[in-house]
Design a protein around this motif. Structure first.
Motif, PDB file in Angstrom:
ATOM      1  N   GLY A  95     110.693 -42.168-107.994  1.00 57.16           N
ATOM      2  CA  GLY A  95     111.930 -42.733-107.465  1.00 57.16           C
ATOM      3  C   GLY A  95     112.069 -44.188-107.842  1.00 57.16           C
ATOM      4  O   GLY A  95     112.245 -44.532-109.001  1.00 57.16           O
ATOM      5  N   ASP A  96     111.966 -45.052-106.836  1.00 59.57           N
ATOM      6  CA  ASP A  96     112.169 -46.485-107.059  1.00 59.57           C
ATOM      7  C   ASP A  96     110.851 -47.219-107.264  1.00 59.57           C
ATOM      8  O   ASP A  96     110.703 -48.374-106.822  1.00 59.57           O
ATOM      9  N   THR A  99     109.932 -50.993-110.191  1.00 60.93           N
ATOM     10  CA  THR A  99     109.804 -52.422-109.899  1.00 60.93           C
ATOM     11  C   THR A  99     108.390 -52.752-109.445  1.00 60.93           C
ATOM     12  O   THR A  99     107.793 -53.747-109.892  1.00 60.93           O
ATOM     13  N   ARG A 127     116.037 -47.275-116.760  1.00 60.22           N
ATOM     14  CA  ARG A 127     116.001 -48.740-116.754  1.00 60.22           C
ATOM     15  C   ARG A 127     114.649 -49.320-117.186  1.00 60.22           C
ATOM     16  O   ARG A 127     114.343 -50.477-116.872  1.00 60.22           O
TER      17      ARG A 127
END
Length: 430
Positions: A95-96, A99, A127
């Motif tokens: 998922g996220d 970062t 990304r």
């Protein structure tokens, strides 16, 4: 009365244990893929089932959301490299987590950066180019260089982000950026690369030359020829680059380098790539050399040129065996190019008339860029040969393909099929 599984006392622990098992399997499969990728006895298309299993475990973790992400996040602190690689791969895929992985990469020990490279080459997070671009300005040069290499090897854009690194204060970063820009096929950078090549000191020449040669640069080829003829301190990859880009006229230069201390094996390997029939007598002569490494290099060069198929079985020690075990003649038998000078002399006498007319030989046939494409496609081509063939294809065609032999098998097959279709009717590619 029957009870459901959800009413079991162990029910709260089950989801976590299940995800830990997925992560453990992922670590095992990634390790097996890495080993088999470099195992000459494994055909490269046979890695696809492993990659499918890796994908299935990642999909199962994606379906579990926060529990799986928590397990993957903990693996970022693992000491074992296989667990760390699995944690990175899973977290950016769930998922996220991208970062957080980039933040960890920015501060990771230099010895652990290859784990990030391996995981990010296989994963397909959105990304990623943007996220890696942010690391190109980190204070740590080893991280900047790693981010540049990943961008180049993924071949998914980002060349404009790399151009400022061509002026980086650190050689490692400049070299990584130059190669990545060339892998991405960013032709507008060629003039800058050639200018850097003309201004660079000797210890940088091979990086700028390789990047420029990917675009078919005649200036880079001439720079390699001049460096090889200087007979001074030659950058170690110059003979190899000269063989990739040069022609039969370069045999004389390479043969004069052969007796120099520390250069013999490198030059013999280069002569095999160059493929000039005039080099065969020199290669045959080195089959009787005192050093086994020199004999092996000569035999491999002859095999690459002729495709004769002369082989021998030898025993090599296991990499994990101790000195005592090695002394007991343990290990495994492998097949390698024959170093039997008499066998090669006989083969060459029988075939020299057919082969001497070619300007550049590859596996018994006149070389063309299609020869490199065929090497890439052949299921039994080992990783080292495919890495060289991919680079050779770029250099000889002057059109960077961006192909990487450690891409997932499906992507490799798609890329090869596309290039085979595109070049099917091109003159000089047959």
């Amino acid at each position: 009365m029957a009870r459901s599984l959800l009413e079991s006392p162990s029910a709260p622990e089950f989801p976590r244990e299940f995800q830990e098992r997925h992560l453990s399997e992922l670590a095992f499969l990634l390790t097996q893929r890495r080993r088999q990728l470099h195992d000459a006895g494994v055909e490269w298309p046979d890695l696809e089932p492993l990659e499918v299993r890796i994908l299935r475990h990642v999909e199962a973790m994606q379906a579990s959301g926060d529990v799986a992400a928590a397990c993957a996040r903990e693996a970022l602190d693992a000491v074992a490299e296989d667990e760390l690689t699995a944690g990175i791969h899973a977290l950016v895929s769930i998922g996220d987590g991208l970062t957080e992985v980039m933040e960890r990469m920015a501060v990771a020990d230099a010895s652990l950066l290859p784990c990030f490279t391996e995981a990010l080459l296989l994963a397909q997070p959105p990304r990623l180019t943007e996220a890696l671009g942010a690391l190109l300005s980190t204070p740590r040069p080893e991280v900047r260089a790693t981010a540049a290499r990943i961008l180049g090897q993924r071949h998914e854009g980002g060349a404009a982000l790399l151009l400022p690194l061509l002026d980086d204060a650190e050689l490692e970063v400049r070299a990584a950026a130059a190669l990545a820009v060339s892998e991405l096929g960013h032709r507008p950078a060629l003039a800058l690369l050639e200018r850097k090549l003309s201004q660079s000191p000797a210890d940088e020449l091979d990086a700028w030359a390789l990047a420029s040669l990917r675009f078919g640069s005649a200036r880079a080829l001439q720079a390699c020829r001049q460096a090889a003829r200087a007979m001074g301190a030659i950058p170690p990859r110059v003979p190899w680059l000269l063989a990739l880009a040069g022609d039969a006229q370069d045999f004389g230069t390479l043969s004069r380098l052969c007796p120099q201390p520390g250069m013999t094996v490198t030059v013999l390997e280069a002569l095999g790539i160059l493929g000039a029939p005039a080099s065969v007598p020199l290669l045959l002569e080195h089959l009787s050399h005192d050093e086994a490494g020199v004999r092996a290099a000569a035999a491999e060069a002859l095999t690459l040129m002729t495709g004769a198929g002369l082989v021998e079985r030898v025993r090599v020690p296991d990499e994990d065996a101790g000195d005592a075990e090695a002394e007991e003649d343990t290990g495994r038998e492998v097949t390698q190019a024959s170093t039997d000078a008499a066998a090669w002399d006989g083969w060459w006498e029988a075939h020299r008339t057919r082969l001497e007319g070619a300007s550049r030989l590859r596996l018994g046939q006149p070389y063309s860029p299609r020869s490199s494409l065929e090497e890439l496609a052949h299921p039994r081509s080992p990783f080292k040969a495919r890495a060289r063939a991919a680079l050779e294809l770029d250099v000889r065609s002057g059109q960077p393909t961006g192909f990487q032999p450690d891409w997932p098998v499906q992507r490799q097959c798609q890329s090869l099929a596309r290039w085979q279709r595109e070049w099917a009717e091109r003159p000089g590619m047959r």
